[in-house]
Design a protein around this motif. Sequence first.
Motif, short mmCIF file in Angstrom:
data_model
loop_
_atom_site.label_atom_id
_atom_site.label_comp_id
_atom_site.label_asym_id
_atom_site.label_seq_id
_atom_site.Cartn_x
_atom_site.Cartn_y
_atom_site.Cartn_z
N PRO A 72 -4.91 7.02 -3.18
CA PRO A 72 -4.93 5.61 -3.57
C PRO A 72 -5.77 4.76 -2.61
CG PRO A 72 -2.73 6.47 -3.83
CD PRO A 72 -3.53 7.57 -3.20
N ALA A 73 -6.57 3.88 -3.18
CA ALA A 73 -7.47 3.05 -2.39
C ALA A 73 -7.41 1.61 -2.90
CB ALA A 73 -8.89 3.58 -2.46
N TYR A 74 -7.47 0.68 -1.95
CA TYR A 74 -7.47 -0.74 -2.25
C TYR A 74 -8.62 -1.39 -1.47
CZ TYR A 74 -2.73 -0.41 -4.24
OH TYR A 74 -1.64 -0.11 -5.02
N ALA A 75 -9.07 -2.53 -1.96
CA ALA A 75 -10.02 -3.35 -1.20
C ALA A 75 -9.54 -4.79 -1.29
CB ALA A 75 -11.43 -3.23 -1.77
N GLY A 113 -17.50 3.98 -2.94
CA GLY A 113 -17.86 5.22 -2.27
C GLY A 113 -16.75 5.73 -1.38
N ALA A 114 -16.15 4.83 -0.61
CA ALA A 114 -15.06 5.23 0.29
C ALA A 114 -13.86 5.73 -0.50
CB ALA A 114 -14.68 4.06 1.18
N ALA A 115 -13.58 5.09 -1.62
CA ALA A 115 -12.44 5.51 -2.45
C ALA A 115 -12.66 6.89 -3.04
CB ALA A 115 -12.21 4.49 -3.56
N VAL A 116 -13.86 7.14 -3.52
CA VAL A 116 -14.18 8.47 -4.08
C VAL A 116 -14.00 9.54 -3.01
CG1 VAL A 116 -16.06 9.91 -4.94
CG2 VAL A 116 -15.70 7.63 -5.90
N ALA A 117 -14.48 9.26 -1.80
CA ALA A 117 -14.37 10.23 -0.72
C ALA A 117 -12.93 10.39 -0.24
CB ALA A 117 -15.27 9.83 0.45
N HIS A 118 -12.16 9.31 -0.26
CA HIS A 118 -10.78 9.34 0.24
C HIS A 118 -9.89 10.24 -0.61
CE1 HIS A 118 -7.45 7.89 2.64
NE2 HIS A 118 -6.79 7.51 1.56
N GLY A 119 -10.06 10.16 -1.93
CA GLY A 119 -9.33 11.04 -2.82
C GLY A 119 -7.85 10.71 -2.96
N LEU A 133 0.83 -1.21 0.00
CA LEU A 133 0.00 0.00 0.00
C LEU A 133 0.86 1.26 0.00
CD1 LEU A 133 -2.70 -0.98 2.65
CD2 LEU A 133 -2.96 -0.97 0.16
N PRO A 134 0.52 2.24 -0.84
CA PRO A 134 1.21 3.53 -0.77
C PRO A 134 0.88 4.23 0.55
CG PRO A 134 -0.02 3.29 -2.83
CD PRO A 134 -0.46 2.18 -1.93
N GLU A 135 1.68 5.21 0.92
CA GLU A 135 1.42 5.96 2.13
C GLU A 135 0.05 6.62 2.06
OE1 GLU A 135 4.44 8.76 3.06
OE2 GLU A 135 6.01 7.24 3.32
N ARG A 136 -0.64 6.61 3.19
CA ARG A 136 -1.95 7.26 3.36
C ARG A 136 -3.02 6.65 2.45
NH1 ARG A 136 -0.70 13.56 3.00
NH2 ARG A 136 -2.81 13.73 3.84
N ALA A 137 -2.80 5.40 2.07
CA ALA A 137 -3.79 4.71 1.25
C ALA A 137 -4.97 4.27 2.12
CB ALA A 137 -3.17 3.49 0.57
N LEU A 138 -6.10 4.05 1.46
CA LEU A 138 -7.29 3.49 2.09
C LEU A 138 -7.32 2.00 1.81
CD1 LEU A 138 -10.23 3.76 3.37
CD2 LEU A 138 -11.01 4.04 1.00
N VAL A 163 -18.46 -4.05 -2.54
CA VAL A 163 -17.85 -3.40 -3.71
C VAL A 163 -18.30 -1.94 -3.77
CG1 VAL A 163 -17.76 -3.36 -6.23
CG2 VAL A 163 -17.61 -5.54 -5.00
N SER A 164 -19.59 -1.70 -3.59
CA SER A 164 -20.11 -0.33 -3.65
C SER A 164 -19.59 0.51 -2.49
CB SER A 164 -21.64 -0.35 -3.63
OG SER A 164 -22.14 -1.04 -4.76
N THR A 165 -19.50 -0.09 -1.30
CA THR A 165 -18.93 0.62 -0.16
C THR A 165 -17.51 1.06 -0.48
OG1 THR A 165 -20.26 -0.62 1.43
CG2 THR A 165 -18.28 0.46 2.27
N ALA A 166 -16.72 0.14 -1.05
CA ALA A 166 -15.33 0.46 -1.38
C ALA A 166 -15.24 1.57 -2.41
CB ALA A 166 -14.62 -0.80 -1.88
#
Length: 556
Positions: free
Chosen positions: A430-433, A422-428, A375-380, A417-420
């Motif tokens: 890099p995001a992983y699930a 939505g959370a990724a869009v809000a996080h702004g 994971l990159p730094e500050r990733a979700l 999948v949808s939660t991820a």
Amino acid sequence: MNPSTAQAEVIVDELVRNGVQQVVLSPGSRNAPLSYALHRAAYAERLRLHVRIDERSAGFLALGLAARTKLPVAVVCTSGTAATNLHPAVSEAYHSGVPLIVLTADRPPELRAAGANQTIDQHRLFGAEVRLFDELAVAEHRPGQNAYWRSQMCRAWHAASSGTRGGPVHLNLPFREPLVPTGDDQWCESLAGRPAGARWTAVAEHGFAPSALSRVHARRGLVLVADWGAEGASEWGDRYGWPVLSESGGVGLGGSAAISTGMWLLNLPEFMQNHRPEQVLCVGRPTVFRQVQQLLANTDVEVLLAHGGVDWPAPAHNLREVAETFGDASRHTDPDWLTGWQQADQKASAALHAALDLERWPSGPAVAREVVDALPERALLVLGSSNPSRDVALAARQRSDVVVHRNRGVAGIDGTVSTAIGAAVAHGRPAYALLGDLTFLHDSNGLILGPYEQRPDLTIVVLNDDGGGIFALLEQGSPEHRDAFERVFATPHGTDIGKLCAAHGVEHVLVRQRSEFTAALRWCPGLRVVEVRADRAELRSVHKRLLAAVRSALLG
């Protein structure tokens, strides 16, 4: 202007004035007035609109957005079964303290009485799992409506967002035809809100500080982080010399008091016999590990709870105190207490990762470790509710710079999948699930993104062991139940995930060996799925071998 259009325009305007920035909409006929009003508000850049054809996915998209922004997100649907499909997301929001404003369109009373199409009883549809329910009166062309509509929107916002944690509210909105804009914009009274974009009704703060724990006194204590509060708990543990354990292991947990192998240590009775705490400070509601429940149910251990909601957990019903924040504690801690846990953590961690290196790849714990390492730094990192949550807690190395989200309110696999997304869009960022195959397939509709919709920067890692691997670790997976296990618990499906992704226009990468996995995890923008295929047959044995390695390192 017809009454339905007037009501919808005012509702959307007042929601924006109260602070709603994002709305998720599912298409329908009865909710058409709201659809037009939301489209106009989005075009004017007053809010961001997300459209999803599946109401269940829409609800969880809204939940992911709200969970990460900490602001109420509205979700809008038509009548009938469309509204019932929001129930899983409402349940999760209620039990995890996420602010949602659910707007369900409905037929007016005369059509309900006539048995109109797409009509069910939507009155208190979500039962006790909302902070507020209200059904607005059918809009009429008469003075006084504007104030009523705006007042109720303010009431809904306040109910959803007040307190230490938020929660869902439900407004049922019966609309009479015409459901589309007609005529000019004339109305019998002004439909304007307060000047300068203010709320119609401002709710004054009550002025009292959040309650704080006052009964922390033990020289030997543990902090247990469940579903929130990791940062504050880490600071508290450092200050008072209490080890900090988390149900997500060391991921999202910082500070020198963090014990990344805590879930292994709690599962060793021989270790706990000499390291039993006098008090446990539990932060949030623990839901994953049985060893945690056993600790909290121990009558020789005093349990304190930091919890932001009314419906607090109480294993064995033996809580000594409940408060919203941690508060202060006695500084008379045992100087050797934290050191003992830190030394055990170092030994357990070394043994665990050495044993994991010897296991055949891939296994759930190994995949979880490599995802967290990459994971990159500050990733979700969004975790599925079954094995992924456990695998990360048991096998990942400590990463204090990662944000973790889990749908642990009711711990379902619905809508992940949808939660991820939505959370990724809000996080702004890099995001992983990390999801199991059944969790992924359960919400594959979450991959349906129309050409006008925002695409997240999200990498979804699917550990595909062709069924419900979690059951292999439970009683159902024991040898004496082998005959029934495969069909009614493991539920193999044989789905080609690559073809499923292709049907939705989503990039798919199938990983066959470890070197390919490392390359596939490198961050790149956009939505993509990385699939790792594994064998369920060895899962139970892998966990036994890892536990044996940890036990041997600590106890000889």
